[in-house]
Enzyme design. Structure first.
Site, PDB file in Angstrom:
ATOM      1  N   ASN A  32       0.827  -1.226   0.000  1.00  0.00           N
ATOM      2  CA  ASN A  32       0.000   0.000   0.000  1.00  0.00           C
ATOM      3  C   ASN A  32       0.858   1.272   0.000  1.00  0.00           C
ATOM      4  O   ASN A  32       0.323   2.373   0.100  1.00  0.00           O
ATOM      5  CB  ASN A  32      -0.989  -0.003   1.171  1.00  0.00           C
ATOM      6  CG  ASN A  32      -0.300   0.061   2.520  1.00  0.00           C
ATOM      7  OD1 ASN A  32       0.912   0.260   2.596  1.00  0.00           O
ATOM      8  ND2 ASN A  32      -1.073  -0.099   3.585  1.00  0.00           N
ATOM      9  N   ASN A  35       4.829   2.786   3.655  1.00  0.00           N
ATOM     10  CA  ASN A  35       6.194   3.004   4.132  1.00  0.00           C
ATOM     11  C   ASN A  35       7.192   2.616   3.041  1.00  0.00           C
ATOM     12  O   ASN A  35       8.213   2.004   3.300  1.00  0.00           O
ATOM     13  CB  ASN A  35       6.440   2.193   5.415  1.00  0.00           C
ATOM     14  CG  ASN A  35       7.668   2.663   6.156  1.00  0.00           C
ATOM     15  OD1 ASN A  35       8.216   3.727   5.856  1.00  0.00           O
ATOM     16  ND2 ASN A  35       8.121   1.872   7.106  1.00  0.00           N
ATOM     17  N   ASP A  58      -3.988  -2.925  -0.125  1.00  0.00           N
ATOM     18  CA  ASP A  58      -3.857  -3.297   1.279  1.00  0.00           C
ATOM     19  C   ASP A  58      -4.295  -4.748   1.492  1.00  0.00           C
ATOM     20  O   ASP A  58      -5.248  -5.207   0.857  1.00  0.00           O
ATOM     21  CB  ASP A  58      -4.797  -2.366   2.049  1.00  0.00           C
ATOM     22  CG  ASP A  58      -4.390  -2.249   3.487  1.00  0.00           C
ATOM     23  OD1 ASP A  58      -3.837  -1.197   3.841  1.00  0.00           O
ATOM     24  OD2 ASP A  58      -4.626  -3.221   4.240  1.00  0.00           O
ATOM     25  N   PHE A  80       5.041  -9.705   4.496  1.00  0.00           N
ATOM     26  CA  PHE A  80       5.836  -8.675   5.168  1.00  0.00           C
ATOM     27  C   PHE A  80       4.976  -7.498   5.633  1.00  0.00           C
ATOM     28  O   PHE A  80       5.385  -6.764   6.523  1.00  0.00           O
ATOM     29  CB  PHE A  80       6.879  -8.084   4.204  1.00  0.00           C
ATOM     30  CG  PHE A  80       7.942  -9.035   3.756  1.00  0.00           C
ATOM     31  CD1 PHE A  80       8.996  -9.363   4.588  1.00  0.00           C
ATOM     32  CD2 PHE A  80       7.911  -9.601   2.487  1.00  0.00           C
ATOM     33  CE1 PHE A  80       9.997 -10.221   4.174  1.00  0.00           C
ATOM     34  CE2 PHE A  80       8.908 -10.457   2.056  1.00  0.00           C
ATOM     35  CZ  PHE A  80       9.941 -10.772   2.908  1.00  0.00           C
ATOM     36  N   SER A 124       9.713 -11.491  14.738  1.00  0.00           N
ATOM     37  CA  SER A 124      10.793 -10.658  15.287  1.00  0.00           C
ATOM     38  C   SER A 124      11.341 -11.270  16.555  1.00  0.00           C
ATOM     39  O   SER A 124      10.598 -11.890  17.336  1.00  0.00           O
ATOM     40  CB  SER A 124      10.210  -9.278  15.586  1.00  0.00           C
ATOM     41  OG  SER A 124      11.088  -8.546  16.411  1.00  0.00           O
ATOM     42  N   TYR A 149       3.426  -3.218  19.260  1.00  0.00           N
ATOM     43  CA  TYR A 149       4.087  -3.824  18.098  1.00  0.00           C
ATOM     44  C   TYR A 149       4.506  -5.258  18.428  1.00  0.00           C
ATOM     45  O   TYR A 149       4.205  -6.206  17.687  1.00  0.00           O
ATOM     46  CB  TYR A 149       5.316  -2.992  17.686  1.00  0.00           C
ATOM     47  CG  TYR A 149       6.265  -3.764  16.814  1.00  0.00           C
ATOM     48  CD1 TYR A 149       5.962  -4.012  15.478  1.00  0.00           C
ATOM     49  CD2 TYR A 149       7.451  -4.293  17.328  1.00  0.00           C
ATOM     50  CE1 TYR A 149       6.826  -4.760  14.692  1.00  0.00           C
ATOM     51  CE2 TYR A 149       8.314  -5.034  16.550  1.00  0.00           C
ATOM     52  CZ  TYR A 149       7.994  -5.270  15.228  1.00  0.00           C
ATOM     53  OH  TYR A 149       8.830  -6.014  14.459  1.00  0.00           O
ATOM     54  N   LYS A 153       3.211  -9.200  16.931  1.00  0.00           N
ATOM     55  CA  LYS A 153       4.013 -10.311  16.392  1.00  0.00           C
ATOM     56  C   LYS A 153       3.700 -11.599  17.156  1.00  0.00           C
ATOM     57  O   LYS A 153       3.590 -12.678  16.564  1.00  0.00           O
ATOM     58  CB  LYS A 153       5.508  -9.978  16.455  1.00  0.00           C
ATOM     59  CG  LYS A 153       5.923  -8.865  15.511  1.00  0.00           C
ATOM     60  CD  LYS A 153       5.769  -9.272  14.043  1.00  0.00           C
ATOM     61  CE  LYS A 153       5.916  -8.111  13.086  1.00  0.00           C
ATOM     62  NZ  LYS A 153       5.564  -8.418  11.693  1.00  0.00           N
ATOM     63  N   PHE A 214      21.805   5.683  23.196  1.00  0.00           N
ATOM     64  CA  PHE A 214      20.806   5.567  24.264  1.00  0.00           C
ATOM     65  C   PHE A 214      21.342   4.732  25.431  1.00  0.00           C
ATOM     66  O   PHE A 214      20.957   3.582  25.601  1.00  0.00           O
ATOM     67  CB  PHE A 214      19.508   4.963  23.730  1.00  0.00           C
ATOM     68  CG  PHE A 214      18.827   5.820  22.680  1.00  0.00           C
ATOM     69  CD1 PHE A 214      18.793   7.204  22.783  1.00  0.00           C
ATOM     70  CD2 PHE A 214      18.208   5.227  21.568  1.00  0.00           C
ATOM     71  CE1 PHE A 214      18.152   7.985  21.817  1.00  0.00           C
ATOM     72  CE2 PHE A 214      17.574   5.997  20.608  1.00  0.00           C
ATOM     73  CZ  PHE A 214      17.550   7.377  20.725  1.00  0.00           C
TER      74      PHE A 214
HETATM   75  N1  UFG Z   1      20.161   3.282  19.339  1.00  0.00           N
HETATM   76  C1  UFG Z   1      20.871   4.398  19.754  1.00  0.00           C
HETATM   77  N2  UFG Z   1      20.588   5.592  19.161  1.00  0.00           N
HETATM   78  C2  UFG Z   1      19.656   5.729  18.170  1.00  0.00           C
HETATM   79  C3  UFG Z   1      18.956   4.567  17.738  1.00  0.00           C
HETATM   80  C4  UFG Z   1      19.227   3.368  18.360  1.00  0.00           C
HETATM   81  O1  UFG Z   1      21.719   4.327  20.643  1.00  0.00           O
HETATM   82  O2  UFG Z   1      19.445   6.839  17.689  1.00  0.00           O
HETATM   83  C5  UFG Z   1      20.463   1.981  19.945  1.00  0.00           C
HETATM   84  C6  UFG Z   1      19.286   1.378  20.677  1.00  0.00           C
HETATM   85  O3  UFG Z   1      19.219   1.853  22.014  1.00  0.00           O
HETATM   86  C7  UFG Z   1      19.601  -0.103  20.591  1.00  0.00           C
HETATM   87  C8  UFG Z   1      20.367  -0.234  19.279  1.00  0.00           C
HETATM   88  O4  UFG Z   1      20.794   1.083  18.945  1.00  0.00           O
HETATM   89  O5  UFG Z   1      20.465  -0.458  21.632  1.00  0.00           O
HETATM   90  C9  UFG Z   1      19.515  -0.768  18.151  1.00  0.00           C
HETATM   91  O6  UFG Z   1      18.316   0.003  18.082  1.00  0.00           O
HETATM   92  P1  UFG Z   1      17.302  -0.121  16.862  1.00  0.00           P
HETATM   93  O7  UFG Z   1      16.189   0.843  17.131  1.00  0.00           O
HETATM   94  O8  UFG Z   1      18.017   0.002  15.578  1.00  0.00           O
HETATM   95  O9  UFG Z   1      16.800  -1.614  16.962  1.00  0.00           O
HETATM   96  P2  UFG Z   1      16.066  -2.370  18.170  1.00  0.00           P
HETATM   97  O10 UFG Z   1      16.980  -3.483  18.558  1.00  0.00           O
HETATM   98  O11 UFG Z   1      15.601  -1.477  19.224  1.00  0.00           O
HETATM   99  O12 UFG Z   1      14.751  -2.851  17.429  1.00  0.00           O
HETATM  100  C10 UFG Z   1      14.782  -3.779  16.406  1.00  0.00           C
HETATM  101  C11 UFG Z   1      13.635  -3.532  15.428  1.00  0.00           C
HETATM  102  C12 UFG Z   1      12.305  -3.778  16.087  1.00  0.00           C
HETATM  103  C13 UFG Z   1      12.295  -5.118  16.766  1.00  0.00           C
HETATM  104  C14 UFG Z   1      13.471  -5.242  17.700  1.00  0.00           C
HETATM  105  C15 UFG Z   1      13.546  -6.592  18.294  1.00  0.00           C
HETATM  106  O13 UFG Z   1      13.666  -2.192  14.964  1.00  0.00           O
HETATM  107  O14 UFG Z   1      11.312  -3.780  15.079  1.00  0.00           O
HETATM  108  O15 UFG Z   1      14.671  -5.025  16.986  1.00  0.00           O
HETATM  109  O16 UFG Z   1      14.486  -6.629  19.314  1.00  0.00           O
HETATM  110  F1  UFG Z   1      11.176  -5.277  17.485  1.00  0.00           F
END
Ligand code: UFG
Length: 338
Positions: A32, A35, A58, A80, A124, A149, A153, A214
């Site tokens: 759709n 994104n 969709d 997906f 995930s 979210y 899943k 973070f």
């Molecule tokens: N991080 C930073 N700064 C940022 C963005 C991320 O330090 O600006 C850190 C986060 O704290 C984390 C790591 O980078 O430690 C990875 O973060 P992401 O957001 O890239 O990925 P996540 O592991 O949080 O999330 C991913 C997917 C989700 C899924 C999840 C499952 O994006 O869809 O893995 O663990 F649910």
């Protein structure tokens, strides 16, 4: 064989479409564009030399699904199409339940009506929450979801366990990053990226002033979170391996799950340094507060997927970064042309 690919113009979907075409399948895409962008379809054509069938629409649209199942002899579906932003799901839980859970139910109803019994599903590693054992295997218990979210899943996996006429494989992705090495396709983050790697590439490109890490006080060797980053083209080939298993009838149970990760953990700082080594470009960063909901560390035990599907990732963290950077530069060239 015709394979319906929902969300086939998204980040993981588009790379999988390339791998499907290269493996001799004919993908039929429904997306759709919530994104993604039609330019990704042109990117797929540029890589493969063929233009897959595409429907803008969709998965909740039953009439559209019916018309696709009537027009094509679909052998299997790779699903997906879903929303994926953890933070946004807290703001808009009903949108997430409707799109992610409702979308799967709608798709399964159509599949049943048209006798399509094979499905590869995007799950995930978020289903494991903060795992008790690392590397995390498929035997790890499922933890209560920390966001709508994550809940979608888990619910989708539960639905697939209940729907026993459908042979399904849930691929639990770890952290997909990178892009096709041609830079014709890649991730198109909307607005400010939530995820680490697109934030790094945009910061390196000067679009963002600095990256905020973070938290650096976690109980890990360098204090930053550890994740399992997997190249999106390795992830794409895992879908082909999973599909082959289903279509050859090699699955041992109608419902199977596989971890799809590299099997290696990298900290946030290691990812930044890998990017800098691979590209020669510095990433300005500072240490900020922890982000709510982040698990300390997680990486995959990939023994099951390697033994069962014969699949192994082949691209390391620096290659992931180099490809992500090439794609970022391509996005900017495209924007200058438009
Ligand atoms: N991080 C930073 N700064 C940022 C963005 C991320 O330090 O600006 C850190 C986060 O704290 C984390 C790591 O980078 O430690 C990875 O973060 P992401 O957001 O890239 O990925 P996540 O592991 O949080 O999330 C991913 C997917 C989700 C899924 C999840 C499952 O994006 O869809 O893995 O663990 F649910």
């Amino acid at each position: 064989m015709d394979i319906l690919v929902t969300g086939g113009l998204g980040f993981i979907g588009s790379h999988t479409v390339v791998s499907l075409i290269e493996a001799g399948y004919r993908p039929v895409i429904i997306d759709n564009l919530s994104n993604s962008d039609l330019s990704i379809l042109q990117g797929i054509e540029a890589i493969t030399g063929s233009s897959p069938v595409f429907f803008k629409g969709d998965v909740n649209d039953q009439a559209l699904l019916s018309s696709i199942f009537e027009q094509f002899k679909i052998s299997a579906v790779i699903h997906f199409a879903a929303f994926k932003a953890v933070g946004e799901s807290v703001q808009k839980p009903l949108d997430y339940y409707q799109n992610n859970v409702g979308g799967l139910v709608s798709l399964l109803k159509s599949m049943k009506r048209y006798n399509v019994h094979h499905l590869v599903f995007s799950s995930s590693c978020t289903v494991y929450g903060e795992p008790e054992h690392i590397p995390v295997s498929e035997h790890e218990s499922i933890k209560p979801a920390s966001s709508p979210y994550g809940a979608t899943k888990q619910m989708c996996e539960t639905i697939l366990q209940d729907v026993n006429w459908c042979h399904s494989q849930c691929l639990r992705y770890f952290n997909p990053v990178g892009a096709h090495s041609s830079a014709h396709i890649g991730e198109l983050p909307l607005g400010v990226p939530n995820n680490l790697v697109p934030f790094i590439t945009q910061t390196a490109a000067g679009i963002r002033k600095e990256l905020v890490i973070f938290g650096s006080d976690y109980p890990t060797p360098d204090g930053t979170n550890i994740r399992d980053y997997i190249h999106v083209m390795d992830l794409a080939s895992a879908h082909v391996a999973s599909l082959n298993r289903l279509l050859k009838g090699e699955n041992k149970h109608y419902f199977e799950v596989f971890n799809i990760g590299s099997g290696k953990g990298n900290s946030v700082l290691e990812v930044i340094h890998a990017f800098e080594n691979a590209t020669g470009v510095k990433v300005p960063y500072k240490i900020g507060d922890r982000r709510i909901g982040d698990v300390v560390q997680v990486w995959a035990d990939t023994a099951k997927v390697t033994e069962t599907l014969g699949w192994k990732p082949s691209r390391g963290i620096e290659e992931m970064m180099a490809d992500a950077w090439r794609w970022q530069q391509q996005i900017q060239r495209n924007q200058e042309l438009n």
